[in-house]
Motif scaffolding. Structure first.
Motif, short mmCIF file in Angstrom:
data_model
loop_
_atom_site.label_atom_id
_atom_site.label_comp_id
_atom_site.label_asym_id
_atom_site.label_seq_id
_atom_site.Cartn_x
_atom_site.Cartn_y
_atom_site.Cartn_z
N GLY A 29 0.79 -1.23 0.00
CA GLY A 29 0.00 0.00 0.00
C GLY A 29 0.82 1.27 0.00
N GLY A 30 2.11 1.14 0.19
CA GLY A 30 2.99 2.31 0.23
C GLY A 30 3.38 2.80 -1.15
N SER A 31 4.22 3.83 -1.15
CA SER A 31 4.65 4.47 -2.39
C SER A 31 6.17 4.61 -2.43
N LEU A 32 6.69 4.63 -3.63
CA LEU A 32 8.10 4.93 -3.88
C LEU A 32 8.20 5.68 -5.19
N ARG A 33 9.26 6.49 -5.30
CA ARG A 33 9.56 7.12 -6.58
C ARG A 33 10.97 6.76 -6.99
#
Length: 117
Positions: free
Chosen positions: A15-19
């Motif tokens: 459910g998390g995010s990364l760029r």
């Protein structure tokens, strides 16, 4: 000689995010179609997303609506914003640049993305 360097990989919860970022050097970046691939253990490398020199994009169905590819030609960079990450997104992510007219292609060294609780 051209070079691509990725960064931004990390361990993140579902459910998390990364760029992810990829910085190019030694190439005429604006002429290159840029892409992100990934390779999970025991699997073949697969295309995740591509952005053309005209900024037209296409995505693998598995990431459509969750991942966004973008480019900054002034900074010679391509990005992959990854949201709502899932364990099946775990892989080494590779940046690729292609200038088809000159049959030139470059790969980065890869950055590890791990999605786990």
């Amino acid at each position: 000689q051209g070079q691509l360097v990725e960064s931004g990989g990390d361990l993140v919860q579902p459910g998390g995010s990364l760029r992810l970022s990829c910085t190019a050097s030694g190439i005429k970046f604006i002429m290159y179609s840029m892409a992100w691939y990934r390779q999970a253990p025991g699997k073949q490398r697969e295309l995740v997303a591509r952005i053309g020199s005209n900024e037209r994009t296409n995505y693998d169905d598995s990431v459509l609506g969750r991942f966004t590819i973008s480019r900054n030609d002034a900074q010679n960079r391509v990005y992959l914003q990854m949201d709502d990450l899932k364990p099946e997104d775990t892989a080494v992510y590779y940046c690729n640049g292609v200038w088809r007219a000159l049959n030139e292609s470059y790969w980065g060294q890869g950055t590890q993305v791990t999605v786990a609780s």
